[in-house]
Design an enzyme around this catalytic site. Sequence first.
Site, short mmCIF file in Angstrom:
data_model
loop_
_atom_site.label_atom_id
_atom_site.label_comp_id
_atom_site.label_asym_id
_atom_site.label_seq_id
_atom_site.Cartn_x
_atom_site.Cartn_y
_atom_site.Cartn_z
N SER A 142 36.50 45.00 86.26
CA SER A 142 37.31 44.67 87.43
C SER A 142 36.53 43.81 88.42
O SER A 142 35.30 43.93 88.54
CB SER A 142 37.72 45.97 88.13
OG SER A 142 38.29 45.70 89.38
N TYR A 166 35.58 53.55 92.50
CA TYR A 166 36.25 52.93 91.36
C TYR A 166 35.43 51.73 90.86
O TYR A 166 35.08 51.64 89.68
CB TYR A 166 37.67 52.49 91.74
CG TYR A 166 38.29 51.57 90.73
CD1 TYR A 166 38.65 52.04 89.47
CD2 TYR A 166 38.50 50.22 91.02
CE1 TYR A 166 39.19 51.18 88.52
CE2 TYR A 166 39.05 49.36 90.09
CZ TYR A 166 39.38 49.84 88.83
OH TYR A 166 39.91 48.99 87.91
N LYS A 170 33.11 51.18 87.29
CA LYS A 170 33.23 50.07 86.34
C LYS A 170 31.87 49.38 86.17
O LYS A 170 31.51 48.97 85.07
CB LYS A 170 34.28 49.07 86.83
CG LYS A 170 35.70 49.62 86.78
CD LYS A 170 36.22 49.65 85.36
CE LYS A 170 37.62 50.23 85.25
NZ LYS A 170 38.12 50.26 83.87
#
Length: 346
Positions: A142, A166, A170
């Site tokens: 991402s 988050y 990643k």
Amino acid sequence: MDLFLTCGRGTGGLPVSDSLGIVEPARSILVTGGAGYVGSHACKALAAAGYTPVVFDNFENGHDWAVRWGPGVVGDLADTVLLARTIAEHDVVAVLHFAAHAYVGESMVDPGKYYRNNVAGTISLLDAMKSAGVEKLVFSSSCATYGVPEAVPISECTPQRPVNPYGESKLCVERMLDWHGRAGTLRWIALRYFNAAGADPAGDIGEVHDPETHLLPLVIQAALGKRDAIRVFGTDYPTPDGTCVRDYIHVSDLARAHTAALDYLLRGGESAAFNLGTGRGYSVREVIEAVRRVSRRPVPVEEAPRREGDPPVLVADASKARSVLGWHPQFDTLDAIVKTAYNWHS
Ligand code: UFG
């Protein structure tokens, strides 16, 4: 469709494709999270490219109606044994790894959930791949790994400094893949998506999240009268109209990037990370205008305070994916993307 599914966790159950008399071709690809939004579009693209997608999903966020292009296994990433068995039973040659939690806001209040599923879940997957002798992985990363960039457009050399768990989860996985690569046990591609949007142009599948937090589906719901208004989070950003700018990339273009990355790995390509975006940014107000144009309906708008953690502008420099993978987004205007999403939702 349920016939394809089999309960896995702790039961030792396995896909029933043999009992259905389906003979799988040699190039089966394990797709973790293949019942989700981007994962299911990738399955469709895989099937169109001659692969058989084998979906592995716990259906917490995925949908059984989205498993249409190959067998599905109900299982959790934490179940290393079931993962390894699924890989072996389907003669899987490579893995596309989508399964992850993906709510930035939730990650801020429950970081453990993100480390457990996104990071520990990937450790489990890599262990399963190693024990089954599969060494090729395409990872769904991402632009959240970049955090708040100092300059745009963002290239793959832009420092990765995530600002939420988050994005951090990643980035942890990307680093893990890199070390596995250096150890000689893995070749990998990390695809750093910008803002995934739109739906399958044929209307087979589309975006359904619960709860929905993404801009485009919420604006469409407001146009369709399914919500009172779209709240615009922040109108005082240093952007031309004061609202945040994002690089919206069509989900089918993302899907095609996965098959391109897979072809590249299967041809012997080196491990690498690629940004996936159009290189063009649109503001929140421009997205709302596009939905008004496409739907020919009014969209009630409410101005609201900034949402914590939103960078003002995120736009990709995706030239590396173009030159190395030969990937070119086919949906290159916002209206084209919005049309597919609007058709799906209405
Ligand atoms: N927005 C609104 N109102 C809403 C929802 C969103 O104004 O009701 C705004 C946001 O503030 C943001 C833009 O619309 O400026 C896009 O928001 P989304 O929630 O659709 O997408 P994000 O850019 O926040 O998130 C996306 C991915 C994440 C990823 C992130 C990286 O969905 O998975 O990019 O920044 F982590």
